[in-house]
Design an enzyme around this catalytic site. Structure first.
Site, mmCIF file in Angstrom:
data_model
loop_
_atom_site.group_PDB
_atom_site.id
_atom_site.type_symbol
_atom_site.label_atom_id
_atom_site.label_comp_id
_atom_site.label_asym_id
_atom_site.label_seq_id
_atom_site.Cartn_x
_atom_site.Cartn_y
_atom_site.Cartn_z
ATOM 1 N N ALA A 282 0.864 -1.181 0.000
ATOM 2 C CA ALA A 282 0.000 0.000 0.000
ATOM 3 C C ALA A 282 0.899 1.229 0.000
ATOM 4 O O ALA A 282 1.575 1.509 0.988
ATOM 5 C CB ALA A 282 -0.897 -0.013 1.235
ATOM 6 N N GLY B 133 4.574 8.527 0.247
ATOM 7 C CA GLY B 133 5.502 9.038 1.250
ATOM 8 C C GLY B 133 6.750 8.182 1.356
ATOM 9 O O GLY B 133 6.889 7.155 0.676
ATOM 10 N N VAL B 134 7.640 8.590 2.244
ATOM 11 C CA VAL B 134 8.919 7.902 2.394
ATOM 12 C C VAL B 134 8.727 6.479 2.928
ATOM 13 O O VAL B 134 9.342 5.531 2.442
ATOM 14 C CB VAL B 134 9.852 8.694 3.342
ATOM 15 C CG1 VAL B 134 11.187 7.979 3.513
ATOM 16 C CG2 VAL B 134 10.075 10.093 2.810
ATOM 17 N N CYS C 206 -5.630 13.710 5.732
ATOM 18 C CA CYS C 206 -5.449 13.957 4.302
ATOM 19 C C CYS C 206 -6.513 14.864 3.695
ATOM 20 O O CYS C 206 -6.242 15.594 2.746
ATOM 21 C CB CYS C 206 -5.364 12.644 3.537
ATOM 22 S SG CYS C 206 -6.863 11.642 3.533
ATOM 23 N N CYS D 26 -10.143 4.881 8.419
ATOM 24 C CA CYS D 26 -9.600 4.630 7.086
ATOM 25 C C CYS D 26 -8.863 3.292 7.047
ATOM 26 O O CYS D 26 -9.035 2.502 6.120
ATOM 27 C CB CYS D 26 -8.663 5.768 6.683
ATOM 28 S SG CYS D 26 -7.984 5.605 5.021
ATOM 29 N N LEU E 83 -4.178 4.420 -3.373
ATOM 30 C CA LEU E 83 -5.600 4.740 -3.373
ATOM 31 C C LEU E 83 -5.804 6.232 -3.599
ATOM 32 O O LEU E 83 -5.202 7.057 -2.914
ATOM 33 C CB LEU E 83 -6.237 4.346 -2.038
ATOM 34 C CG LEU E 83 -6.091 2.881 -1.626
ATOM 35 C CD1 LEU E 83 -6.820 2.641 -0.312
ATOM 36 C CD2 LEU E 83 -6.611 1.950 -2.706
#
Length: 381
Positions: A26, A30-31, A217, A120, A52
């Protein structure tokens, strides 16, 4: 994909060679998740990256500090291209809106303080995305969360991350035993975020210096009230700010602007004592304020309990555990008393301030790192 018990276990705990082990990663862009994907690809696993799209991609392009926006989708794709594995973007906007955003708005309107990141994980990433991973015939799904999955005598266990400052166990309490069988968290053992960034640089990832996301987000700059007003026009109805002793101290522009425990920004200056929000009365549209000692709570009712400890949840009348009632607090000692398979009362041995409806109460083994589950704080003090 049959598993051969005689085959030595690979680094993901599966009895197959890495090249024959498909892993869906997933990827948020990001890092952390990028390093997971690159690490597994370097070890020779059959990696498939999935990102997603959770909300309006166009509106998010210019926004920094949040995951799964347009920029982040682009970054995830670049990482996949750099490391040479396939990458897919799935449109989950409708699912995310129905499963996470709508409840977030309604919870705030109901005087609660919700944690949408948990929902989420519970309703989107570890449910729908996990099923997609199985549809892709993956042997497991890996994420960039800082938490450890360890083998226990009764099956896999969830443990706090080695780096306490990065630990994300509070946000993953609702992970079920069945999900835990399938999930992997390769970063949980790292001692610091510096190690993760060093790995990103070693793999030559274009996101090696990318800042960490800070906001929810879909909540730009942490302005919850603005998002709720956009989602529920007319929701911010004015009302009174009332002292717990009954004195009306002023007016507010909507209870969505307040949370239990809040001290700053109350708009009632000139008083001799510091006051805090101690209750939000939705029916009368009143914000109740009082001295700090009124925030102290010992008994915390929880529901929607998810239990991943040993045995059944209701096997004993009470247990000594540790709990977190906020993500930023250290676990504190408590007594857990199950009321049913999904409800319980938690008694805190030392009162805590600012316990709020809508937050999670996460259970840990006393004096240890194991996550035993948790539930949602669901009614007033």
């Amino acid at each position: 994909m049959s598993l051969d018990a005689a085959q030595p276990l690979n680094s993901l705990g599966l009895p197959k060679p890495p090249a024959e082990t498909r892993v869906v990663v997933a990827m948020s862009g990001g890092v952390d998740s990028s390093v997971v994907a690159a690490m597994l690809a370097e070890e020779g696993y059959d990696v498939v990256g999935v990102t997603l799209q959770l909300y309006d991609h166009g509106a998010a392009l210019a926004k920094k500090g949040a995951c799964c926006a347009g920029r982040d989708i682009h970054d995830a794709r670049r990482v996949a291209e750099t490391r040479g594995f396939p990458h897919y973007v799935l449109d989950y906007e409708n699912v995310f809106r129905e499963a996470v955003i709508d409840e977030f708005a309604d919870s705030y309107l109901g005087g609660a303080t919700p944690v949408p990141c948990i929902r989420c994980n519970e309703r989107v990433k570890f449910r729908d995305l996990l099923e997609t991973a199985k549809d892709l015939e993956a042997d497991c799904m890996a994420t960039g969360h800082y938490i450890r999955r360890e083998a226990g005598p009764a099956g896999p266990e969830l443990h706090m991350a080695a780096d306490g400052a990065r630990d994300q166990s509070y946000f993953l309490f609702s992970t079920t035993r069945e999900q835990l069988d399938y999930l992997r968290f390769p970063l949980g053992h790292l001692a610091s975020k510096d190690e993760t960034r060093a790995l990103a640089a070693r793999y030559g990832l274009p996101v090696a210096e990318k800042p960490d996301s800070q906001d929810i987000c879909f909540v730009p700059n942490g302005d919850y009230a603005a998002v709720i007003e956009k989602l529920r026009p007319g929701a911010a109805e004015p009302g009174e700010i009332v002292h717990a002793d009954g004195r009306v101290l002023g007016e507010h522009k909507g209870i969505i602007h307040y949370t239990v425990g809040q001290r700053r920004g109350l708009g009632i200056g000139g008083l001799s004592e510091p006051l805090y929000v101690v209750k939000l009365d939705v029916e009368t549209r009143r914000v109740i304020v009082g001295p700090k000692e009124m925030l102290a709570t010992r008994r915390v009712p929880v529901r929607e309990v998810n239990w991943i400890g040993d045995g059944g949840f209701t096997d004993t009348a009470e247990r000594e555990i540790s709990v977190k009632v906020r993500s930023t607090r250290a676990p504190s000692e408590a007594i857990l008393r199950p009321l049913s398979e999904t409800e319980a009362e938690v008694e805190l041995l030392s009162p805590e301030e600012g316990v709020s409806t809508g937050q999670a109460c996460v259970f840990y083994a006393t004096g240890g790192t194991r996550v035993l589950g948790g539930g949602w704080i669901w009614r007033g003090r």
